[in-house]
Design a protein around this motif. Structure first.
Motif, PDB file in Angstrom:
ATOM      1  N   LEU A 177       0.853  -1.190   0.000  1.00 52.50           N
ATOM      2  CA  LEU A 177       0.000   0.000   0.000  1.00 52.50           C
ATOM      3  C   LEU A 177       0.887   1.237   0.000  1.00 52.50           C
ATOM      4  CD1 LEU A 177      -3.007   0.831   0.202  1.00 52.50           C
ATOM      5  CD2 LEU A 177      -2.701   0.912   2.677  1.00 52.50           C
ATOM      6  N   GLN A 178       0.746   2.068  -1.025  1.00 47.37           N
ATOM      7  CA  GLN A 178       1.601   3.241  -1.193  1.00 47.37           C
ATOM      8  C   GLN A 178       0.907   4.558  -0.865  1.00 47.37           C
ATOM      9  OE1 GLN A 178       5.025   3.273  -2.160  1.00 47.37           O
ATOM     10  NE2 GLN A 178       4.674   1.214  -1.383  1.00 47.37           N
ATOM     11  N   ALA A 179      -0.390   4.568  -0.858  1.00 39.86           N
ATOM     12  CA  ALA A 179      -1.155   5.769  -0.533  1.00 39.86           C
ATOM     13  C   ALA A 179      -2.487   5.316   0.056  1.00 39.86           C
ATOM     14  CB  ALA A 179      -1.397   6.627  -1.771  1.00 39.86           C
ATOM     15  N   VAL A 180      -3.048   6.151   0.912  1.00 38.27           N
ATOM     16  CA  VAL A 180      -4.313   5.781   1.540  1.00 38.27           C
ATOM     17  C   VAL A 180      -5.115   7.028   1.886  1.00 38.27           C
ATOM     18  CG1 VAL A 180      -3.429   5.727   3.913  1.00 38.27           C
ATOM     19  CG2 VAL A 180      -5.336   4.271   3.309  1.00 38.27           C
ATOM     20  N   TRP A 184      -5.434  11.390   5.053  1.00 35.91           N
ATOM     21  CA  TRP A 184      -4.858  10.808   3.841  1.00 35.91           C
ATOM     22  C   TRP A 184      -3.356  10.962   3.889  1.00 35.91           C
ATOM     23  CZ3 TRP A 184      -2.159  14.082   0.600  1.00 35.91           C
ATOM     24  CH2 TRP A 184      -2.378  15.438   0.774  1.00 35.91           C
ATOM     25  N   ASN A 185      -2.680  10.085   3.142  1.00 33.99           N
ATOM     26  CA  ASN A 185      -1.232  10.144   3.071  1.00 33.99           C
ATOM     27  C   ASN A 185      -0.788   9.424   1.807  1.00 33.99           C
ATOM     28  OD1 ASN A 185       1.650   9.341   3.578  1.00 33.99           O
ATOM     29  ND2 ASN A 185       1.230  10.527   5.426  1.00 33.99           N
ATOM     30  N   GLY A 186       0.220   9.938   1.152  1.00 33.60           N
ATOM     31  CA  GLY A 186       0.806   9.267  -0.008  1.00 33.60           C
ATOM     32  C   GLY A 186       0.500   9.919  -1.334  1.00 33.60           C
ATOM     33  N   ALA A 187      -0.520  10.759  -1.407  1.00 38.78           N
ATOM     34  CA  ALA A 187      -0.881  11.371  -2.679  1.00 38.78           C
ATOM     35  C   ALA A 187       0.226  12.289  -3.190  1.00 38.78           C
ATOM     36  CB  ALA A 187      -2.192  12.143  -2.561  1.00 38.78           C
ATOM     37  N   SER A 188       0.991  12.876  -2.287  1.00 40.06           N
ATOM     38  CA  SER A 188       2.057  13.789  -2.699  1.00 40.06           C
ATOM     39  C   SER A 188       3.254  13.056  -3.302  1.00 40.06           C
ATOM     40  CB  SER A 188       2.513  14.629  -1.499  1.00 40.06           C
ATOM     41  OG  SER A 188       3.041  13.787  -0.493  1.00 40.06           O
ATOM     42  N   SER A 243      -4.544   8.854  -8.783  1.00 37.43           N
ATOM     43  CA  SER A 243      -5.042   7.543  -8.347  1.00 37.43           C
ATOM     44  C   SER A 243      -5.879   7.668  -7.084  1.00 37.43           C
ATOM     45  CB  SER A 243      -3.881   6.577  -8.103  1.00 37.43           C
ATOM     46  OG  SER A 243      -3.200   6.312  -9.303  1.00 37.43           O
ATOM     47  N   MET A 244      -5.450   8.530  -6.159  1.00 42.33           N
ATOM     48  CA  MET A 244      -6.211   8.738  -4.925  1.00 42.33           C
ATOM     49  C   MET A 244      -7.566   9.371  -5.225  1.00 42.33           C
ATOM     50  SD  MET A 244      -4.816   7.735  -2.059  1.00 42.33           S
ATOM     51  CE  MET A 244      -5.498   8.829  -0.836  1.00 42.33           C
ATOM     52  N   ILE A 245      -7.589  10.365  -6.115  1.00 44.15           N
ATOM     53  CA  ILE A 245      -8.863  10.997  -6.477  1.00 44.15           C
ATOM     54  C   ILE A 245      -9.793   9.981  -7.129  1.00 44.15           C
ATOM     55  CG2 ILE A 245      -9.931  12.723  -7.990  1.00 44.15           C
ATOM     56  CD1 ILE A 245      -7.445  14.494  -7.383  1.00 44.15           C
ATOM     57  N   SER A 246      -9.243   9.132  -7.979  1.00 39.65           N
ATOM     58  CA  SER A 246     -10.034   8.073  -8.607  1.00 39.65           C
ATOM     59  C   SER A 246     -10.567   7.094  -7.560  1.00 39.65           C
ATOM     60  CB  SER A 246      -9.179   7.324  -9.635  1.00 39.65           C
ATOM     61  OG  SER A 246      -9.891   6.255 -10.186  1.00 39.65           O
ATOM     62  N   ALA A 247      -9.737   6.739  -6.602  1.00 37.68           N
ATOM     63  CA  ALA A 247     -10.154   5.803  -5.552  1.00 37.68           C
ATOM     64  C   ALA A 247     -11.275   6.392  -4.703  1.00 37.68           C
ATOM     65  CB  ALA A 247      -8.955   5.443  -4.669  1.00 37.68           C
ATOM     66  N   VAL A 248     -11.183   7.673  -4.382  1.00 31.09           N
ATOM     67  CA  VAL A 248     -12.228   8.328  -3.591  1.00 31.09           C
ATOM     68  C   VAL A 248     -13.548   8.332  -4.357  1.00 31.09           C
ATOM     69  CG1 VAL A 248     -12.962  10.552  -2.627  1.00 31.09           C
ATOM     70  CG2 VAL A 248     -10.643   9.721  -2.224  1.00 31.09           C
ATOM     71  N   SER A 249     -13.485   8.624  -5.649  1.00 29.92           N
ATOM     72  CA  SER A 249     -14.698   8.625  -6.477  1.00 29.92           C
ATOM     73  C   SER A 249     -15.301   7.226  -6.567  1.00 29.92           C
ATOM     74  CB  SER A 249     -14.383   9.143  -7.882  1.00 29.92           C
ATOM     75  OG  SER A 249     -13.964  10.482  -7.830  1.00 29.92           O
TER      76      SER A 249
END
Length: 82
Positions: free
Chosen positions: A34-37, A52-56, A62-68
């Motif tokens: 797991l690289q971002a959450v 949240w952590n890892g988006a930077s 990918s994080m925005i897509s996962a949230v959607s």
């Protein structure tokens, strides 16, 4: 005022399924899988919390897509089949 009473509410018991999911995700983070959450939750008092952590580190889109996707999945579970 003798008619005023203090009410103490009992905290809800821990949810074993919630604990299991968090432990599984923690293990994924420990192994590097797991690289971002992004986490959202509801506290026992009804307030929401997010983290949240890892988006930077290159995982922003990918994080925005996962949230959607998560929002869609949550909404889908609340739709009765027609």
């Amino acid at each position: 005022m003798s008619n005023v009473r203090e009410v103490e509410f009992r905290k809800p018991a821990a949810d074993a399924d919630l604990v299991r999911v968090l432990e599984e995700w923690t293990e994924l983070a420990r192994t590097g899988e797991l690289q971002a959450v992004g986490i959202c939750g509801v506290k026992s008092n009804g307030r929401i919390t997010t983290e949240w952590n890892g988006a930077s580190r290159g995982h922003l889109m990918s994080m925005i897509s996962a949230v959607s996707t998560l929002q869609f999945r949550i909404m889908l579970t609340n739709i009765e089949p027609g």
